[in-house]
Design a protein around this motif. Structure first.
Motif, PDB file in Angstrom:
ATOM      1  N   ALA A  74       3.494   8.491  -5.129  1.00 50.94           N
ATOM      2  CA  ALA A  74       2.405   9.449  -5.392  1.00 50.94           C
ATOM      3  C   ALA A  74       1.225   8.757  -6.067  1.00 50.94           C
ATOM      4  O   ALA A  74       0.053   9.066  -5.772  1.00 50.94           O
ATOM      5  CB  ALA A  74       2.915  10.600  -6.263  1.00 50.94           C
ATOM      6  N   GLU A  75       1.517   7.815  -6.968  1.00 49.92           N
ATOM      7  CA  GLU A  75       0.446   7.095  -7.672  1.00 49.92           C
ATOM      8  C   GLU A  75      -0.222   6.043  -6.798  1.00 49.92           C
ATOM      9  O   GLU A  75      -1.269   5.503  -7.158  1.00 49.92           O
ATOM     10  CB  GLU A  75       1.011   6.434  -8.932  1.00 49.92           C
ATOM     11  CG  GLU A  75       1.299   7.386 -10.086  1.00 49.92           C
ATOM     12  CD  GLU A  75       2.542   8.232  -9.870  1.00 49.92           C
ATOM     13  OE1 GLU A  75       2.706   9.237 -10.571  1.00 49.92           O
ATOM     14  OE2 GLU A  75       3.351   7.895  -8.975  1.00 49.92           O
ATOM     15  N   LEU A  76       0.373   5.753  -5.652  1.00 50.31           N
ATOM     16  CA  LEU A  76      -0.205   4.771  -4.736  1.00 50.31           C
ATOM     17  C   LEU A  76      -1.246   5.379  -3.798  1.00 50.31           C
ATOM     18  O   LEU A  76      -1.944   4.649  -3.090  1.00 50.31           O
ATOM     19  CB  LEU A  76       0.906   4.127  -3.898  1.00 50.31           C
ATOM     20  CG  LEU A  76       1.876   3.211  -4.645  1.00 50.31           C
ATOM     21  CD1 LEU A  76       3.029   2.805  -3.732  1.00 50.31           C
ATOM     22  CD2 LEU A  76       1.160   1.972  -5.170  1.00 50.31           C
ATOM     23  N   ALA A  77      -1.349   6.689  -3.792  1.00 51.16           N
ATOM     24  CA  ALA A  77      -2.286   7.368  -2.889  1.00 51.16           C
ATOM     25  C   ALA A  77      -3.712   6.862  -3.100  1.00 51.16           C
ATOM     26  O   ALA A  77      -4.195   6.780  -4.231  1.00 51.16           O
ATOM     27  CB  ALA A  77      -2.221   8.879  -3.119  1.00 51.16           C
ATOM     28  N   GLY A  78      -4.371   6.516  -2.012  1.00 46.79           N
ATOM     29  CA  GLY A  78      -5.753   6.066  -2.078  1.00 46.79           C
ATOM     30  C   GLY A  78      -5.925   4.612  -2.477  1.00 46.79           C
ATOM     31  O   GLY A  78      -7.053   4.153  -2.671  1.00 46.79           O
ATOM     32  N   GLN A  79      -4.837   3.860  -2.592  1.00 46.06           N
ATOM     33  CA  GLN A  79      -4.941   2.467  -3.033  1.00 46.06           C
ATOM     34  C   GLN A  79      -4.550   1.483  -1.927  1.00 46.06           C
ATOM     35  O   GLN A  79      -4.261   0.329  -2.200  1.00 46.06           O
ATOM     36  CB  GLN A  79      -4.059   2.222  -4.261  1.00 46.06           C
ATOM     37  CG  GLN A  79      -4.400   3.086  -5.466  1.00 46.06           C
ATOM     38  CD  GLN A  79      -3.818   2.536  -6.750  1.00 46.06           C
ATOM     39  OE1 GLN A  79      -4.347   1.590  -7.339  1.00 46.06           O
ATOM     40  NE2 GLN A  79      -2.731   3.123  -7.206  1.00 46.06           N
ATOM     41  N   GLY A  80      -4.551   1.961  -0.689  1.00 53.37           N
ATOM     42  CA  GLY A  80      -4.114   1.121   0.416  1.00 53.37           C
ATOM     43  C   GLY A  80      -4.923  -0.151   0.568  1.00 53.37           C
ATOM     44  O   GLY A  80      -4.365  -1.244   0.723  1.00 53.37           O
ATOM     45  N   ARG A  81      -6.252  -0.040   0.545  1.00 47.50           N
ATOM     46  CA  ARG A  81      -7.095  -1.225   0.721  1.00 47.50           C
ATOM     47  C   ARG A  81      -6.884  -2.215  -0.423  1.00 47.50           C
ATOM     48  O   ARG A  81      -6.812  -3.432  -0.206  1.00 47.50           O
ATOM     49  CB  ARG A  81      -8.565  -0.807   0.787  1.00 47.50           C
ATOM     50  CG  ARG A  81      -9.527  -1.963   0.931  1.00 47.50           C
ATOM     51  CD  ARG A  81     -10.961  -1.503   1.011  1.00 47.50           C
ATOM     52  NE  ARG A  81     -11.195  -0.725   2.217  1.00 47.50           N
ATOM     53  CZ  ARG A  81     -12.388  -0.219   2.550  1.00 47.50           C
ATOM     54  NH1 ARG A  81     -13.434  -0.398   1.744  1.00 47.50           N
ATOM     55  NH2 ARG A  81     -12.531   0.463   3.661  1.00 47.50           N
ATOM     56  N   ARG A  82      -6.779  -1.702  -1.629  1.00 45.35           N
ATOM     57  CA  ARG A  82      -6.550  -2.566  -2.800  1.00 45.35           C
ATOM     58  C   ARG A  82      -5.228  -3.318  -2.664  1.00 45.35           C
ATOM     59  O   ARG A  82      -5.147  -4.510  -2.941  1.00 45.35           O
ATOM     60  CB  ARG A  82      -6.549  -1.716  -4.072  1.00 45.35           C
ATOM     61  CG  ARG A  82      -6.240  -2.471  -5.346  1.00 45.35           C
ATOM     62  CD  ARG A  82      -6.249  -1.524  -6.534  1.00 45.35           C
ATOM     63  NE  ARG A  82      -7.577  -0.962  -6.725  1.00 45.35           N
ATOM     64  CZ  ARG A  82      -7.816   0.125  -7.450  1.00 45.35           C
ATOM     65  NH1 ARG A  82      -6.815   0.794  -7.999  1.00 45.35           N
ATOM     66  NH2 ARG A  82      -9.044   0.568  -7.605  1.00 45.35           N
ATOM     67  N   ILE A  83      -4.198  -2.625  -2.220  1.00 42.91           N
ATOM     68  CA  ILE A  83      -2.883  -3.246  -2.086  1.00 42.91           C
ATOM     69  C   ILE A  83      -2.894  -4.306  -0.996  1.00 42.91           C
ATOM     70  O   ILE A  83      -2.263  -5.364  -1.127  1.00 42.91           O
ATOM     71  CB  ILE A  83      -1.817  -2.174  -1.806  1.00 42.91           C
ATOM     72  CG1 ILE A  83      -1.610  -1.316  -3.061  1.00 42.91           C
ATOM     73  CG2 ILE A  83      -0.498  -2.799  -1.384  1.00 42.91           C
ATOM     74  CD1 ILE A  83      -0.735  -0.111  -2.844  1.00 42.91           C
ATOM     75  N   LEU A  84      -3.621  -4.058   0.097  1.00 43.24           N
ATOM     76  CA  LEU A  84      -3.707  -5.051   1.166  1.00 43.24           C
ATOM     77  C   LEU A  84      -4.347  -6.342   0.660  1.00 43.24           C
ATOM     78  O   LEU A  84      -3.877  -7.448   0.959  1.00 43.24           O
ATOM     79  CB  LEU A  84      -4.506  -4.493   2.342  1.00 43.24           C
ATOM     80  CG  LEU A  84      -3.796  -3.452   3.207  1.00 43.24           C
ATOM     81  CD1 LEU A  84      -4.754  -2.915   4.260  1.00 43.24           C
ATOM     82  CD2 LEU A  84      -2.561  -4.062   3.876  1.00 43.24           C
ATOM     83  N   LYS A  85      -5.412  -6.220  -0.121  1.00 44.94           N
ATOM     84  CA  LYS A  85      -6.092  -7.401  -0.641  1.00 44.94           C
ATOM     85  C   LYS A  85      -5.206  -8.158  -1.621  1.00 44.94           C
ATOM     86  O   LYS A  85      -4.990  -9.357  -1.497  1.00 44.94           O
ATOM     87  CB  LYS A  85      -7.407  -6.999  -1.322  1.00 44.94           C
ATOM     88  CG  LYS A  85      -8.488  -6.508  -0.378  1.00 44.94           C
ATOM     89  CD  LYS A  85      -9.751  -6.178  -1.143  1.00 44.94           C
ATOM     90  CE  LYS A  85     -10.858  -5.691  -0.210  1.00 44.94           C
ATOM     91  NZ  LYS A  85     -12.099  -5.347  -0.963  1.00 44.94           N
ATOM     92  N   LEU A  86      -4.697  -7.432  -2.606  1.00 46.31           N
ATOM     93  CA  LEU A  86      -3.879  -8.088  -3.619  1.00 46.31           C
ATOM     94  C   LEU A  86      -2.543  -8.550  -3.044  1.00 46.31           C
ATOM     95  O   LEU A  86      -1.984  -9.563  -3.477  1.00 46.31           O
ATOM     96  CB  LEU A  86      -3.648  -7.141  -4.791  1.00 46.31           C
ATOM     97  CG  LEU A  86      -4.895  -6.743  -5.582  1.00 46.31           C
ATOM     98  CD1 LEU A  86      -4.535  -5.759  -6.692  1.00 46.31           C
ATOM     99  CD2 LEU A  86      -5.585  -7.972  -6.161  1.00 46.31           C
ATOM    100  N   GLY A  87      -2.033  -7.805  -2.056  1.00 40.96           N
ATOM    101  CA  GLY A  87      -0.760  -8.171  -1.450  1.00 40.96           C
ATOM    102  C   GLY A  87      -0.832  -9.503  -0.727  1.00 40.96           C
ATOM    103  O   GLY A  87       0.142 -10.269  -0.730  1.00 40.96           O
TER     104      GLY A  87
END
Length: 264
Positions: A74-87
Motif C-alpha cells: 500500500a505504501e508503494l503506490a505511486g512510487q513505481g518510477r522511483r523504484i525502477l531508477k533506484l532498483g
C-alpha cells in the motif's frame, strides 16, 4: 552443532533456533533492517564457516525480503518510477558486493562497516532537523520539495547496495538514512522502498551465490521459512508505527547492530 560430519549431526533444537532466528530477522529487516545480525551469529554457532554462513544467510533471507515488500504494497503506490531508477542501481551494487565477498579478504570491510552504520544512524537521528531547515529554506526561496531521484541519491544508494551485497547487516538503515535526507516523503513510504531495494540486492546476490559460492541447503531452507513468516509479521506491525516510534526503533536496533559490529 555442525562439525566435520555436516548438518546430519545437527540437533532439532539447533534447527528450531535457526528457523526462529529467521523469523526474527525477517520481521526486523522489514521494519528496520539489521536482521542478519540475528541469523548470522546463530549460523556461526551451528559450526558453519563465516563465508558459508554469510552466503547461506543471504540466500535464506530473500523470501523474507520479498514477503516484507509485499506487506508494504500500500505504501508503494505511486512510487513505481522511483523504484525502477533506484532498483537498477541496487541490482548493480548488489552484484558487485557479492563479487567482492568472494574475492576480497574477510577483513577488508571490517573497519569501514561500523563507520558506515554509525554515519547512517547519525543521519537518521538528525533527519527531522535537517528536513525542517530545508523545508523552511524552500519556503523562503519558493522552491519545490524534492520528490524525484537525483544523482546524489542514486549514487549513494548504489554504493550502499555494494555494501549490502557484501554483508547485508544494517543496509536498510543506510537506505532509510539516505532517502530521508534527500527525499521529501513520509518515513513509512521510504521504508516501503527500502524493503524493495533490500529484496533486489538479496535476490541478485543469492542468484550469484547459487552458481559460484559454497552454502548449506539445510541452513538456507530453515532461514528462508522463518524469514518469510517474519516478513509478514514485521509488515503488519511496522505499518502501524508512528514516524517517531519507527525512527526510535531504527536508532535502537541500529545502535545494537553497531555495537555488535564493533566488538566482533
Amino acid at each position: 552443532m555442525r562439525n566435520r560430519e555436516g548438518w546430519g549431526s545437527v540437533t532439532w533444537w539447533e534447527m528450531v533456533a535457526v528457523c526462529a532466528a529467521g523469523v526474527g530477522a525477517g520481521a526486523i529487516n522489514t521494519v528496520v533492517g539489521s536482521g542478519s545480525l540475528i541469523t548470522f551469529p546463530v549460523l556461526l554457532a551451528t559450526g558453519l564457516p563465516p563465508v558459508t554462513a554469510t552466503v547461506s544467510n543471504a540466500l535464506g533471507v530473500v523470501p523474507g525480503s520479498v514477503s516484507g515488500a509485499i506487506g508494504y504494497r500500500a505504501e508503494l503506490a505511486g512510487q513505481g518510477r522511483r523504484i525502477l531508477k533506484l532498483g537498477a542501481g541496487a541490482v548493480c551494487g548488489g552484484l558487485a558486493g557479492a563479487t567482492l565477498l568472494l574475492t576480497l579478504p574477510a577483513a577488508a570491510f571490517e573497519r569501514i562497516v561500523p563507520i558506515l552504520v554509525g554515519l547512517a544512524l547519525v543521519l537518521v537521528a538528525v533527519q527531522p532537523l535537517i528536513a525542517g531547515r530545508l523545508r523552511r529554506r524552500r519556503e523562503r526561496s519558493g522552491g519545490r520539495p524534492r520528490a524525484d531521484v537525483g544523482p546524489l541519491l542514486f549514487c549513494g544508494l548504489t554504493l550502499a547496495s555494494v555494501y549490502g551485497g557484501y554483508f547485508s547487516a544494517a543496509q536498510g538503515i543506510i537506505y532509510v538514512a539516505l532517502m530521508g535526507l534527500l527525499l521529501d516523503e513520509p518515513l513509512q513510504r521510504l521504508n516501503a522502498v527500502k524493503n524493495v531495494l533490500v529484496a533486489l540486492v538479496n535476490a541478485v546476490a543469492a542468484l550469484f551465490f547459487l552458481f559460484v559460492a559454497e552454502f548449506d541447503w539445510t541452513a538456507v531452507l530453515l532461514v528462508a521459512a522463518g524469514s518469510a513468516l517474519g516478513g509478514q509479521l514485521g509488515a503488519r506491525a511496522g505499518r502501524r508505527l508512528s514516524p517517531r516510534v519507527l525512527r526510535s526503533l531504527v536508532l535502537a536496533v541500529g545502535t545494537l547492530a553497531l555495537g555488535q559490529l564493533v566488538i566482533r
